[in-house]
Each structure stands twice: as structure tokens, then as C-alpha cells.
Design an enzyme around this catalytic site. Structure first.
Site, PDB file in Angstrom:
ATOM      1  N   PHE A  85      -0.426 -28.457 -43.336  1.00 13.91           N
ATOM      2  CA  PHE A  85       0.624 -28.206 -43.741  1.00 13.91           C
ATOM      3  C   PHE A  85       0.924 -27.228 -43.879  1.00 13.91           C
ATOM      4  O   PHE A  85      -0.014 -26.551 -44.437  1.00 13.91           O
ATOM      5  CB  PHE A  85       0.871 -28.969 -44.782  1.00 13.91           C
ATOM      6  CG  PHE A  85       1.775 -29.445 -45.977  1.00 13.91           C
ATOM      7  CD1 PHE A  85       2.676 -30.230 -44.470  1.00 13.91           C
ATOM      8  CD2 PHE A  85       2.389 -28.763 -46.605  1.00 13.91           C
ATOM      9  CE1 PHE A  85       4.298 -30.368 -44.933  1.00 13.91           C
ATOM     10  CE2 PHE A  85       3.384 -29.370 -47.003  1.00 13.91           C
ATOM     11  CZ  PHE A  85       4.510 -30.205 -46.008  1.00 13.91           C
ATOM     12  N   ASP A 120      -7.444 -31.470 -49.143  1.00 13.34           N
ATOM     13  CA  ASP A 120      -6.118 -32.255 -49.544  1.00 13.34           C
ATOM     14  C   ASP A 120      -5.686 -33.934 -48.581  1.00 13.34           C
ATOM     15  O   ASP A 120      -5.929 -33.816 -47.835  1.00 13.34           O
ATOM     16  CB  ASP A 120      -4.581 -31.044 -48.812  1.00 13.34           C
ATOM     17  CG  ASP A 120      -3.878 -31.602 -49.442  1.00 13.34           C
ATOM     18  OD1 ASP A 120      -3.226 -32.156 -50.132  1.00 13.34           O
ATOM     19  OD2 ASP A 120      -3.079 -30.495 -49.171  1.00 13.34           O
ATOM     20  N   TYR A 136       4.414 -37.356 -55.121  1.00 15.13           N
ATOM     21  CA  TYR A 136       5.632 -38.041 -54.619  1.00 15.13           C
ATOM     22  C   TYR A 136       5.524 -39.206 -53.206  1.00 15.13           C
ATOM     23  O   TYR A 136       6.454 -39.394 -53.166  1.00 15.13           O
ATOM     24  CB  TYR A 136       6.807 -37.195 -54.571  1.00 15.13           C
ATOM     25  CG  TYR A 136       6.386 -35.838 -53.667  1.00 15.13           C
ATOM     26  CD1 TYR A 136       6.825 -36.143 -52.077  1.00 15.13           C
ATOM     27  CD2 TYR A 136       5.990 -34.753 -54.219  1.00 15.13           C
ATOM     28  CE1 TYR A 136       6.642 -34.889 -52.144  1.00 15.13           C
ATOM     29  CE2 TYR A 136       5.900 -33.682 -53.581  1.00 15.13           C
ATOM     30  CZ  TYR A 136       6.004 -33.293 -52.538  1.00 15.13           C
ATOM     31  OH  TYR A 136       5.841 -32.271 -51.858  1.00 15.13           O
ATOM     32  N   LYS A 137       4.578 -39.008 -52.313  1.00 10.90           N
ATOM     33  CA  LYS A 137       4.067 -39.546 -51.294  1.00 10.90           C
ATOM     34  C   LYS A 137       3.563 -40.952 -51.342  1.00 10.90           C
ATOM     35  O   LYS A 137       4.698 -41.562 -51.404  1.00 10.90           O
ATOM     36  CB  LYS A 137       3.810 -38.642 -50.097  1.00 10.90           C
ATOM     37  CG  LYS A 137       3.538 -37.703 -49.451  1.00 10.90           C
ATOM     38  CD  LYS A 137       3.110 -36.650 -49.432  1.00 10.90           C
ATOM     39  CE  LYS A 137       4.020 -35.005 -49.048  1.00 10.90           C
ATOM     40  NZ  LYS A 137       3.164 -34.350 -48.475  1.00 10.90           N
ATOM     41  N   ARG A 169       8.590 -39.079 -36.510  1.00  4.43           N
ATOM     42  CA  ARG A 169       7.690 -39.482 -37.808  1.00  4.43           C
ATOM     43  C   ARG A 169       7.800 -40.881 -38.466  1.00  4.43           C
ATOM     44  O   ARG A 169       9.042 -41.364 -39.131  1.00  4.43           O
ATOM     45  CB  ARG A 169       6.840 -38.837 -38.853  1.00  4.43           C
ATOM     46  CG  ARG A 169       5.869 -37.998 -39.336  1.00  4.43           C
ATOM     47  CD  ARG A 169       5.188 -37.403 -40.205  1.00  4.43           C
ATOM     48  NE  ARG A 169       6.140 -37.603 -41.347  1.00  4.43           N
ATOM     49  CZ  ARG A 169       6.398 -36.085 -42.084  1.00  4.43           C
ATOM     50  NH1 ARG A 169       5.157 -35.514 -42.461  1.00  4.43           N
ATOM     51  NH2 ARG A 169       7.119 -35.919 -43.163  1.00  4.43           N
TER      52      ARG A 169
HETATM   53  C1  LIG Z   1       3.114 -33.124 -48.567  1.00  9.68           C
HETATM   54  C2  LIG Z   1       2.032 -32.083 -48.882  1.00  9.68           C
HETATM   55  C3  LIG Z   1       2.455 -31.050 -49.636  1.00  9.68           C
HETATM   56  C4  LIG Z   1       3.520 -30.511 -50.917  1.00  9.68           C
HETATM   57  O1  LIG Z   1       2.632 -29.711 -51.584  1.00  9.68           O
HETATM   58  P1  LIG Z   1       3.527 -29.314 -52.682  1.00  9.68           P
HETATM   59  O2  LIG Z   1       3.310 -28.346 -53.566  1.00  9.68           O
HETATM   60  O3  LIG Z   1       3.828 -30.195 -53.022  1.00  9.68           O
HETATM   61  O4  LIG Z   1       5.326 -28.928 -52.191  1.00  9.68           O
HETATM   62  C5  LIG Z   1       0.980 -29.987 -49.320  1.00  9.68           C
HETATM   63  N1  LIG Z   1       0.098 -30.040 -48.203  1.00  9.68           N
HETATM   64  C6  LIG Z   1       0.113 -31.348 -47.522  1.00  9.68           C
HETATM   65  C7  LIG Z   1      -1.076 -31.629 -46.210  1.00  9.68           C
HETATM   66  C8  LIG Z   1       1.329 -32.117 -47.487  1.00  9.68           C
HETATM   67  O5  LIG Z   1       1.670 -33.084 -46.535  1.00  9.68           O
END
Ligand SMILES: *Cc1c(COP(=O)(O)O)cnc(C)c1O
Length: 413
Positions: free
Chosen positions: A127, A198, A223-224, A372
Site C-alpha cells: 500500500f 499492517d 474505517y475499513k 475491486r
Molecule cells: C487503508 C490502508 C492504510 C491507510 O492509512 P491511513 O493513514 O489511514 O490513510 C494504510 N495501509 C494499508 C495497507 C491500508 O490498506
């Protein structure tokens, strides 16, 4: 062969032990929501809780609420609710900041614990924010610590005596490929490296057992699949065995041992609170706190089983109904090796997704050409999946996606 008839899907819904969970959410009418991996839906009770926080806790009780509503302990309280979903002890998780910031804190802390080692390992295509934060960290640490970006099938071989920390995302945000958390963690430990996971695309979607894997640190998103609302606070995990020694660089007053003594010199809290930085966003934290109640009594093994059945069904339906439309599968066919979303590779994926959204099927698009679809077992059913693919097939067959408005790109895809 997986059955794909509408009758079979309806029967699965009738026999689904998680079907009653849908009542815990406020879903809009007429929408098949397949983007809970990006922004979870609104759990019931969150709107009333936020109204109460605003009108009573803030509006009436004002600053007293830090004590009377226990705002001060929100990070630990929400952490305790998240802990069982990730196989952690209640004192090993806190809610804090964003995933990006938490990643910086734990990766920096790991580098400090392994001072003298020169490498941070991650994978290409991780990511973006994970890569960016690690690039920033290695740049900040200077020439002595370099980021090494290694293809996933070579990661275990790349870990060596110079490796300070390995930082990986458990479930990949596009492909949904899932690492064997225990095997990779053990390989890191065998060389004296520390392991950061992560869990953004894992928490609330697949069973995670950080303690059983022996993980050192983890971060994840609120938030996911946790449905904490747009921009919800994130969380982080520090294994109990590291908590006395760990030091992170963002030494704000919420991480201090006694913040309300207002001392000049920083002294970290004796527990995981030392990972905190500044004042909690109380409204956002309260939304996540309330949202976590949607997981009360939920067995993640049952969630996993349904998630695998839903993704199996989706893949089988796509194969059957989209075979003439140039759609490829970008996710593993092995349900044991993927998380809870499926990506389809499709040349005109952006326009097809826009057309789908207009027809009430909400997924998302990830550059360069992935559509997705997220599968959230608490509120998505088997018939929903059937209808979604049926609508997608119609969009291809009628050429509906070719209409000009579906090709105008928004800032967020
Ligand atoms: C969604 C996501 C993030 C989000 O990071 P934010 O700091 O909340 O914007 C980080 N890492 C991964 C792997 C994600 O899927």
C-alpha cells in the site's frame, strides 16, 4: 464445482448464521455495498452516540467529560475492543492517530530496538502510504538505515543479520494475497529482525492471531472492516514483552507517564500508552468505539467461512457470466490464500465500475486496471453477490459502460 444458481444463493442466505447481523447496520435501500474494505457502512447506534457526545458530553458537561465520560481512556478502551479480533491481549492494543502515523512510530521503534542493523525490508506494490512512510523513515534515519524493497517470494531469503525490521501488509490491498503471518514472523526472528504487520485489510475480515504468530508490532485501520467512519482513528499493537523497552520518536504528552503533572521532561508511560502522541479526536474515537459493538459475540471463524464462501461464489459467477468480456482474476483462486476482497483485471475497469455504481453495486477501482470488490460477511449476502454479477454481465452485454459520463475521473476512485 461451486453451485451458482439464484435458488442456491437464496438457500445459503436462509441458512446463514450471520444473516441477523445485517440488522446491526444502517444500509441504504437498493444498494449492494461491496466496498466495506475501503469504507465500512454505518453501524446502528453510531449516529445516536455522536449526537450524545456532541449535545451532552461536549455541549452540557464540557471539559468535565474528560473524566465523567472517560474521554481520557478512549484509546485504551477502544484498543481493548479491537484486541480479540487480532489475537492480542487487552493491554497490547491502543487506538491512535492514523495507520500511516502508527506505522512510522512502530517501524522507528523497531529500528531503535535493533540499532546497528542497516535494513528495513518491505515489498514493492505494498500500500503506497506504507512505502512512503518507510521511505521517509529511512531518509530521516540517514545513510545508516536503508529501505530494501524485495519481491514477496524472495523476502524470507532477503532477511539477514543486518535486517532491523520487516514491514509487510498481511492482506494485500489489491490482490488480497495473504501472507503466512507465523512463517514470515518466525523467519524474521530467526535472523534477529523484528516484524511489523499492517492489518488494514485483515482486521474484522479474517481471523488474525498476533500472539500465536509471535508478532512484535502491528498497525491497522479503523474505517475499513471495523466501520469506524471516514477517517476513523487507527490502532497499533505492541507485544507485551516489548512494552517496557519500546521507544517511539513522537513523544507527545499523551504518551507521557503523568501528562497532567505538566513536567518539562518526557518520561514514557509504563505501558502501551507510551505509543500515544497527542489529544484524541473524541468524536471520531467515539464513533469507532460504538461501531466496535457490531462485532460483539461475532466469531471470526464463522466470518471467515462465510467470506470464503462469498468470494468463491463471486469468482465462480464471474467465470460463468463474464467469460466473453475480457475480465481476468487478480486474486488467488485458493480461498486459504486470500483475504476478503476480490480484484478483477479489466481494461475498461474504471468505466465499468462507474456504471456499476450507478446501477447500485458499489465497489471501487484501483489503478491501473483493477476493479475491486469487498466481501463483508456481517452485512453482505449470497443473493447480493448473485445480483451484483448479474448487473455487471448486463453492463458488459449492453455496452452501458461506454457512455461518456462513466469515463470522467473523480479525485477519489
Ligand atoms: C487503508 C490502508 C492504510 C491507510 O492509512 P491511513 O493513514 O489511514 O490513510 C494504510 N495501509 C494499508 C495497507 C491500508 O490498506
Amino acid at each position: 464445482m461451486i453451485p451458482t444458481s439464484l435458488d442456491w444463493c437464496q438457500e445459503q442466505d436462509r441458512n446463514d448464521p450471520l444473516a441477523p447481523m445485517k440488522d446491526r447496520f444502517d444500509l441504504p435501500e437498493g444498494v449492494i455495498y461491496m466496498d466495506g474494505n475501503s469504507l465500512g457502512v454505518l453501524p446502528k447506534g453510531v449516529d445516536a452516540r455522536i449526537a450524545d457526545v456532541v449535545k451532552k458530553e461536549w455541549g452540557q458537561d464540557l471539559i468535565k467529560s474528560w473524566n465523567t465520560a472517560d474521554w481520557i481512556n478512549l484509546p485504551a478502551r477502544v484498543g481493548r475492543k479491537i484486541a480479540p479480533l487480532v489475537g492480542a491481549k487487552p493491554n497490547e492494543v491502543v487506538m491512535a492517530d492514523s495507520t500511516s502515523i502508527n506505522l512510522f512510530k512502530v517501524a522507528a521503534a523497531a529500528c531503535r530496538m535493533n540499532k546497528g542493523r542497516t535494513k528495513i525490508i518491505t515489498e514493492p506494490g505494498n500500500f503506497p502510504t506504507d512505502l512512503y512512510m518507510l521511505q521517509g523513515l529511512s531518509d530521516f534515519l540517514g545513510p545508516d538505515v536503508a529501505l530494501q524493497v524485495v519481491e514477496r517470494d524472495q523476502i524470507i531469503d532477503a532477511i539477514d543479520d543486518d535486517t532491523a525490521v520487516v514491514v509487510l501488509t498481511h492482506v494485500h490491498y489489491v490482490t488480497a494475497d495473504m501472507f503466512d503471518m507465523k512463517a514470515v514472523t518466525e523467519a524474521a526472528h530467526a535472523k534477529g529482525a523484528l516484524m511489523v504487520w499492517d492489518l488494514s485489510h485483515s482486521t474484522g475480515a479474517v481471523p488474525v492471531d498476533l500472539n500465536a504468530a509471535g508478532a512484535d508490532f502491528a498497525v491497522g485501520c479503523g474505517y475499513k472492516y471495523l466501520n469506524g467512519g471516514p477517517g476513523a482513528p487507527a490502532f497499533l499493537y505492541v507485544a507485551e514483552r516489548h512494552q517496557a523497552a519500546v521507544k517511539q520518536p513522537l513523544t507527545g504528552w499523551f504518551g507521557h507517564k503523568t501528562p497532567f503533572e505538566f513536567l518539562d521532561d518526557y518520561e514514557p508511560a509504563g505501558d502501551i500508552r507510551r505509543m500515544l502522541v497527542g489529544t484524541t479526536s473524541v468524536m471520531a474515537a467515539s464513533a469507532l468505539d460504538e461501531a466496535m459493538n457490531a462485532f460483539e459475540g461475532v466469531d471470526m471463524m464463522v466470518v471467515r467461512k462465510k467470506s470464503q464462501a462469498l468470494t468463491d461464489l463471486f469468482i465462480a459467477l464471474c467465470r460463468e457470466k463474464l467469460k466473453d468480456h475480457g475480465v481476468g482474476l487478480a486474486t488467488s483462486e485458493n480461498p486459504g490464500k486470500r483475504g476478503s476482497h476480490v480484484s478483477l483485471k479489466c481494461e475498461n475497469g474504471y468505466a465499468v465500475m462507474q456504471a456499476l455504481i450507478e446501477r447500485g453495486v458499489i465497489g471501487d477501482f484501483r489503478a491501473p486496471d483493477f476493479m475491486r470488490f469487498g466481501f463483508t460477511p456481517l452485512y453482505l449476502g449470497f443473493e447480493d453477490v448473485y445480483r451484483a454479477v448479474e448487473i455487471m454481465a448486463d453492463i458488459f452485454e449492453t455496452g452501458f459502460w461506454k457512455e461518456a459520463r462513466f469515463n470522467e475521473k473523480g479525485a477519489v476512485t
